[in-house]
Design a protein around this motif. Structure first.
Motif: not given
Length: 295
Positions: A215-216, A190, A222-223, A212, A218-220, A208, A187
């Motif tokens: 969506a960077d 990124t 979630v991480l 990503f 959102l994904i970070t 990453t 995370a």
């Protein structure tokens, strides 16, 4: 007589270039490696670890982080000159040669291995995994969009080593702590990669942040949630209690703040979000120390 512009650099200039190559002037990476190592040492020892083990791991963190920076710049020596933020580093600027960098990397890793020899056979075996991760990570950005995952494993490998050095075994919660740190590292690295994303897209470097895309955030996020979930699982399986609970709550708040910082994906803000993770590691360590402190 005026000194020739072609005269060799002074010893002071050379030492300065070496120190910059090892990032001695930028300790954030050392702290991001140090904090999880200290979490693991305290949890594995159920409190303050033995002094020899503590000193070995602290020195090991400094040495391996420096070695990682050297081999990373060696791998990127033909790329960094094309990136505004890195073009003045010692290798692309010619202040340190590629051969000198390799010698320095080898010297740092051999010294770190010498420290590991003071532990036990299982920890010595585990150290070869650390060497492999440190050596291969810098080259991953040429072959995969997930170099941050390899970095996460490299930055987390001291955790199982701390348990083998202290307990001589690897309980489940050691691997849960390892996974928490790996997810956290992906995370925050990124965020770091988002700073260079425009340059990386131009020169074909993978990360990453590139993978990503939009969506960077959102994904970070979630991480970061998964990081908290793993840390809660560690808390359940150990003697950690209210001190760690408060640290987890504070960590959640810092994660929210980091997401707010990167909301517009501005370079400086993304870099501040990356740097803010120093306080995450420190806060969690304070929580661990408080819980094991003999009040």
């Amino acid at each position: 007589m005026q000194q020739s512009i072609h005269s060799p650099p002074s010893r002071t200039d050379t030492l300065k270039a070496y120190s910059q190559l090892m990032r001695i002037d930028r300790p954030i990476g050392t702290w991001l490696l140090m904090w999880p190592t200290l979490w693991a040492l305290w949890i594995a020892a159920d409190g303050f670890p033995a002094w020899p083990t503590l000193l070995i791991f602290i020195a090991g963190v400094y040495l391996t982080r420096a070695a990682g920076c050297v081999i990373n710049d060696y791998a990127d020596r033909n790329i960094d000159g094309h990136v505004k933020r890195t073009r003045e580093r010692p290798l692309p600027s010619g202040r340190v040669s590629a051969r000198e960098a390799l010698y320095l990397f080898a010297g740092l890793m051999l010294t770190a291995f010498g420290l590991v020899l003071l532990t036990n056979p299982l920890t010595i075996i585990m150290s070869f995994g650390a060497l492999a991760l440190a050596a291969c990570y810098p080259f991953m950005k040429r072959y995969t969009h997930l170099p941050q995952v390899v970095l996460g494993a490299a930055f987390s490998w001291a955790i199982p080593m701390a348990f083998t050095a202290t307990q001589g075994e690897l309980p489940l919660y050691a691997w849960l702590l390892f996974m928490a740190n790996l997810l956290w590292t992906v995370a925050y690295d990124t965020f770091y990669a988002m700073v260079d994303r425009d340059d990386d897209l131009k020169i074909g470097v993978k990360s990453t942040a590139v993978l990503f895309g939009d969506a960077d955030r959102l994904i970070t996020g979630v991480l970061q949630l998964l990081t908290l979930a793993c840390l809660i699982a560690v808390r359940v399986q150990t003697e950690l209690s209210w001190g760690f609970d408060l640290a987890l709550a504070g960590t959640a708040g810092l994660f929210i703040y980091q997401q707010w910082l990167i909301r517009h994906r501005e370079r400086d803000a993304c870099f501040r979000a990356f740097l803010n993770n120093h306080y995450v590691g420190m806060l969690l360590f304070i929580g661990v120390v408080v819980d094991y402190f003999p009040f």
